[in-house]
Design an enzyme around this catalytic site. Structure first.
Site, mmCIF file in Angstrom:
data_model
loop_
_atom_site.group_PDB
_atom_site.id
_atom_site.type_symbol
_atom_site.label_atom_id
_atom_site.label_comp_id
_atom_site.label_asym_id
_atom_site.label_seq_id
_atom_site.Cartn_x
_atom_site.Cartn_y
_atom_site.Cartn_z
ATOM 1 N N ARG A 73 2.425 -8.338 0.375
ATOM 2 C CA ARG A 73 1.306 -7.495 0.753
ATOM 3 C C ARG A 73 1.197 -6.330 -0.231
ATOM 4 O O ARG A 73 2.193 -5.692 -0.555
ATOM 5 C CB ARG A 73 1.512 -6.876 2.149
ATOM 6 N N HIS A 103 -0.461 -0.744 1.852
ATOM 7 C CA HIS A 103 -1.621 -0.589 2.741
ATOM 8 C C HIS A 103 -1.254 0.256 3.943
ATOM 9 O O HIS A 103 -0.077 0.370 4.307
ATOM 10 C CB HIS A 103 -2.142 -1.955 3.209
ATOM 11 N N TYR A 125 5.359 -5.186 0.500
ATOM 12 C CA TYR A 125 6.462 -5.941 1.113
ATOM 13 C C TYR A 125 6.164 -7.440 1.113
ATOM 14 O O TYR A 125 5.018 -7.857 1.079
ATOM 15 C CB TYR A 125 6.748 -5.435 2.534
#
Ligand SMILES: [Fe+3]
Lengths: 208, 250
Positions: B165, B168, B155
């Protein structure tokens, strides 16, 4: 993975990020998912000891309240014993007190609150008594590794004066960053504990 | 709650190894901009461990619900969430390689489109009505944990104008003493966004980054059903010397 002696390396810390509430306090994120939720009330109806509320804000280096911070507290019971097998002091355990709480600061005001009891004196290293204190751990977006500090009670002057940890702090102005001042509101003792991440009155943080 | 059973007594009573801060991101990492005003600038005050640090909260199965480690089911309203079905599993060990049993592991993540179920997430990827995005588990006697979920999407975030990012999962782990408390993030093998991430790049040691990247584990996958990733977590070790002997000996 291992060094020459065969030790493993600790897993590296990463920030809790802006959405820490989802995982750790989902009700504050705005949804209901778990049957049992951890929260900011450490006491039950049968917990022994003097009820207190801790209230404060966490400020960043621009004096702005941090409104997405997560705070956890860990403390001894009213008799001064931790609810953990490593604490073998000859004092009673309280079956109605885990000793741990978790709070998110308010998204608008940045205020956090913890409802708990005042802990007793705990034996420290070499048998030196540690003044009543509550261990704090702070995580948030922008905090790369969780911060450890302690809250002491400003109205415990005698115990504080001989506390082995407070006495490690040379500057009086720095020592004061760990002292929570009491006020009484609606019949309950409220201790005001603000934390400053950075700047003139930066809170003393510990490498434990 | 009355009988703490978090760790083996001999292992739970000694102080911790000093934390090796060289493998952790420092507080001030200007590439990750939010750290600039949220980083203490004074040196941390080093404390020898007392009871306040070697003890920590104890959790039990009473704290958890039966679906807490199944993110495919724990918020399902009308069906399964959209996304790649995955298992994440591993062990929680200390630096001496000893398993940490009965410890609480919590995890949270975005949905397959990279969107969090959170008031503050405004990314235009849709909320998945069947996905909450959080769960928790207790490790077993060998320190093992596992959970089932869907693979989170990458995102965008406001750091640079084009910061993303990598996929994760956030992890929170307690250990057996408060000094072991840790929050971290797990990444996925082969993700090209890992090396471009300012939060990952706050870590000074490339080997420490590698240890946050979970390899795919085909042996733990369920054929025709679910892929698996393995993520082992290491918390600080404890000295083997009994704490009391060291303290009372003066
Ligand atoms: Fe995230």
């Amino acid at each position: 993975m291992t060094d020459k002696l065969g030790y493993l390396k600790e897993t590296t810390s990463q920030t809790a990020g802006p959405y820490v509430h989802i995982g750790l306090i989902p009700q504050q994120a705005g949804f209901d998912i778990f049957e049992t939720n951890f929260g900011n009330v450490a006491v039950g109806p049968k917990t022994a000891g003097q009820r207190i509320r801790i209230e404060g804000r966490v400020f960043d280096g621009t004096e702005t309240p941090v409104r997405d911070v997560l705070i956890e507290t860990w403390q001894a019971n009213a008799a001064g014993r931790y609810n953990h097998p490593a604490d073998t002091q000859d004092k009673p355990l309280d079956p109605d007190f885990r000793g741990w709480a978790r709070a998110g600061s308010d998204f608008k005001t940045g205020i956090y609150t913890i409802d708990t009891i005042k802990p007793g004196i705990v034996r420290g290293r070499r048998g030196r008594p540690m003044a009543p204190h509550i261990n704090f751990w702070i995580a948030a977006r922008g905090i790369n590794i969780g911060l450890n500090t302690r809250m002491y009670f400003a109205d415990e002057g005698e115990a504080n004066a001989v506390d082995p940890v407070l006495n490690l702090i040379e500057l009086d102005t720095r020592r004061k960053t760990l002292l929570a001042e009491p006020v009484t509101r609606d019949g309950i003792a409220v201790y005001r504990f603000d934390i400053r991440l950075q700047g003139e009155n930066e809170t003393v943080f510990f490498d434990i | 709650m009355s009988s703490p059973a978090g760790a083996h007594p001999a292992q739970a009573s000694a102080e911790f190894f000093q934390r090796d801060r060289s493998i952790h991101p420092p507080a001030y990492t200007p590439g990750y901009k939010t750290s600039v005003t949220r980083s203490p600038r004074q040196a941390l005050l080093s404390l020898q461990n007392s009871l306040s640090e070697i003890t920590g909260p104890v959790f039990g199965h009473d704290d958890l619900g039966p679906l807490d480690n199944d993110l495919i089911r724990n918020y399902a309203k009308t069906g399964d969430p959209i996304g790649e079905r995955i298992i994440v599993h591993g062990r929680v060990l200390d630096e001496s390689g000893r398993p940490i049993p009965n410890t609480l592991v919590e995890f949270w993540q975005a949905n397959a489109g990279g969107r969090y179920r959170h008031k503050k997430d405004t990314y235009l990827a849709p909320i998945d009505p069947n996905f909450g995005g959080c769960g928790r588990a207790l490790t077993d006697t060998d320190g093992r944990y596992f959970f089932r979920t869907v693979k989170p999407g990458p995102y965008p975030w406001r750091n640079y104008v084009n910061s993303w990012r990598p996929a994760h999962i956030h992890f929170s782990i307690f250990g057996s003493g408060f000094a072991q408390r840790l929050i971290t993030q797990m990444y996925f093998e082969g993700d090209p966004l890992i090396k471009a991430c300012a939060i990952v790049n706050a870590i000074p040691d490339p080997d420490a980054v590698d240890r946050l990247i979970a390899p795919i584990d085909l042996n733990a996958s369920i054929p025709l059903d679910t892929l698996a990733y393995r993520f082992d977590i290491v918390l600080r070790g404890r000295r083997s010397t009994m704490f009391e002997n060291r303290l009372e000996g003066n």
